[in-house]
Design a protein around this motif. Structure first.
Motif, PDB file in Angstrom:
ATOM      1  N   UNK A 343      -9.253   7.647  -3.655  1.00 39.26           N
ATOM      2  CA  UNK A 343      -8.356   6.331  -3.395  1.00 39.26           C
ATOM      3  C   UNK A 343      -8.112   5.797  -4.970  1.00 39.26           C
ATOM      4  N   UNK A 344      -6.864   5.720  -5.206  1.00 43.11           N
ATOM      5  CA  UNK A 344      -6.720   5.280  -6.671  1.00 43.11           C
ATOM      6  C   UNK A 344      -6.671   3.603  -6.681  1.00 43.11           C
ATOM      7  N   UNK A 345      -6.842   3.157  -7.791  1.00 46.48           N
ATOM      8  CA  UNK A 345      -6.867   1.525  -7.822  1.00 46.48           C
ATOM      9  C   UNK A 345      -5.810   1.289  -7.673  1.00 46.48           C
ATOM     10  N   UNK A 346      -5.184   0.141  -6.997  1.00 47.14           N
ATOM     11  CA  UNK A 346      -3.642  -0.422  -6.985  1.00 47.14           C
ATOM     12  C   UNK A 346      -3.759  -1.636  -6.471  1.00 47.14           C
ATOM     13  N   UNK A 347      -2.842  -2.447  -7.367  1.00 47.99           N
ATOM     14  CA  UNK A 347      -2.740  -3.934  -7.211  1.00 47.99           C
ATOM     15  C   UNK A 347      -2.330  -4.133  -5.811  1.00 47.99           C
ATOM     16  N   UNK A 348      -1.495  -3.382  -5.291  1.00 47.87           N
ATOM     17  CA  UNK A 348      -0.700  -3.696  -4.078  1.00 47.87           C
ATOM     18  C   UNK A 348      -1.440  -3.500  -3.099  1.00 47.87           C
TER      19      UNK A 348
END
Ligand SMILES: Nc1ncnc2c1ncn2[C@@H]1O[C@H](COP(=O)(O)OP(=O)(O)OP(=O)(O)O)[C@@H](O)[C@H]1O
Length: 396
Positions: A343-348
């Protein structure tokens, strides 16, 4: 409930055509906490419709001012008003007497007396305990995301926040806002878990009374922690679930051991970051689970590369940690432990979690949310391995 002269069933049997139409509409009204029709739960006491088409429905609530009261009343009114032949509908709300409440609990739980821990070895509910070595790797966010995604697929899902010291599930699931946490309805000794985004959720953070969960610490020792987990599994009424997820505290502490003892058939999902340094401690948390007889279902790497606006990927926390943990847990005795996803880093994803509206529902195209949705799909597609489980049917 038995069908005596004044029971809801006899009232229904004696109904005229329009009243029957109202009863049929009421069959569609669900108690939002129990997720079963109010007619089936015996909460509708009577229905009468006069010649002008004015319907009056009397319903009984378990306790006065229960959190679901307004919704049940509004849904009942709308359902009655929609019945053929009804021109106007009103609802009279009463409260169950202690004996009616007792009968209600028996009807809901289907028991009379002592109750075992739910989701024991014979249960058909798939139990997934989510663990991590270190704190802050996104275990709670992923657990909440997976639970919400599985519920959105149509499964009945429960979520126990067993991270007693670091409980964060109520706020991620939108059940705690501005220091106010939704409290479960308690009917006798039955605790009804609040439902958020289709998931039945329970957390120690819901039992702090008027304390603000943001500034309240729970500092319990092992036996108290064990009793809490046991109570969650005994007194919190989840009903039939397809999947129960548990958000465990990070590391290898008392709660992990209690869950292992109470739910030896649970499968364990290990969350780690891409950092190689996090791998050792993540492997250890899985080994504790194995010692209590649980199977390691797989590994999820979280906070993998950050997708930048130009499409390039920045490996903020390094790379390869998830794969390393999966490899270290795979051996001849236990077989291959898969890396279920990264799971990538994502601000959203973070912003949605902070606001209590999981990104898997509000931002399904966000790269992190999309990966969680994919993992949830994989989990439900493969189901629980039945190998080694006793058959619950006896051949004739
Ligand atoms: N993939 C991601 N991208 C961006 N932010 C994330 C991601 N995963 C988690 N976060 C954020 O990281 C923070 C920590 O996440 P979370 O509380 O889920 O971790 P945790 O492992 O459960 O921590 P603890 O066990 O200490 O309670 C939260 O602010 C969360 O929103």
């Amino acid at each position: 409930m038995t069908d005596g002269p004044n029971t809801p069933q006899s009232a229904r049997d004696q109904a005229n055509t329009t009243e029957r139409a109202v009863w049929e509409q009421l069959d569609r009204v669900q108690d939002p906490e129990i997720m079963r029709p109010i007619t089936e739960l015996g909460m509708v006491q009577g229905v009468s419709v006069d010649e002008a088409g004015h319907a009056e429905v009397s319903i009984l609530l378990t306790i006065a001012g229960c959190p679901a009261a307004r919704r049940i009343e509004a849904d009942t009114q709308a359902a009655a008003a929609a019945a053929t032949g009804v021109t106007q509908a009103s609802v009279e709300v009463g409260v169950m007497t202690p004996s009616e409440r007792k009968a209600f609990i028996e009807r809901v739980r289907g028991d009379r007396g002592s109750r075992p821990v739910q989701f024991g070895p014979d249960s058909l509910t798939r139990v997934i305990a989510v663990t991590s070595g270190k704190g802050g790797v996104g275990k709670s966010s992923l657990t909440a995301g997976l639970a919400t995604a599985l519920a959105a697929q149509g499964l009945t899902v429960g979520l126990i926040d067993a991270d007693v010291f670091g409980f964060s599930i109520p706020s991620i699931m939108g059940l705690s806002r501005d220091g106010q946490t939704v409290q479960p309805t308690q009917v006798g000794d039955m605790i009804l878990p609040p439902v958020a985004h289709g998931v039945k959720v329970i957390s120690i953070g819901m039992f702090l009374g008027d304390e603000d969960p943001r500034t309240t610490a729970v500092s319990w020792r092992g036996p108290m922690l064990h009793r809490t987990i046991e109570q969650f599994l005994r007194d919190v009424w989840f009903g039939d679930l397809d999947v129960l997820l548990l958000d465990l505290p990070p590391g290898t502490g008392d709660v992990a051991i209690s869950v292992g003892q109470l739910l030896p058939q649970a499968e364990v999902l290990v969350v780690t970051t891409p950092q190689e340094a996090a791998a050792d401690v993540a492997v250890r948390s899985a080994l504790v689970a194995r010692q209590t007889g649980q199977k390691v279902l797989g590994v999820v790497e979280n906070m993998s590369g950050f997708v930048q606006p130009d499409g390039t990927v920045l490996d903020l926390f390094g790379a390869g940690g998830g794969k390393l943990v999966a490899e270290r847990l795979s051996d001849e005795e236990h077989g291959v432990v898969p890396l279920l996803g990264s799971v990538p880093l994502s601000p959203g994803f973070r912003i949605a979690g902070d606001s209590g509206d999981p990104a898997v529902l509000t931002e399904p195209n966000d790269p992190a949310a999309a990966e969680v949705l994919r993992i949830a799909h994989e989990l439900s597609r493969h189901g629980r391995g039945l190998a080694g489980r006793p058959l619950t049917v006896t051949p004739r």
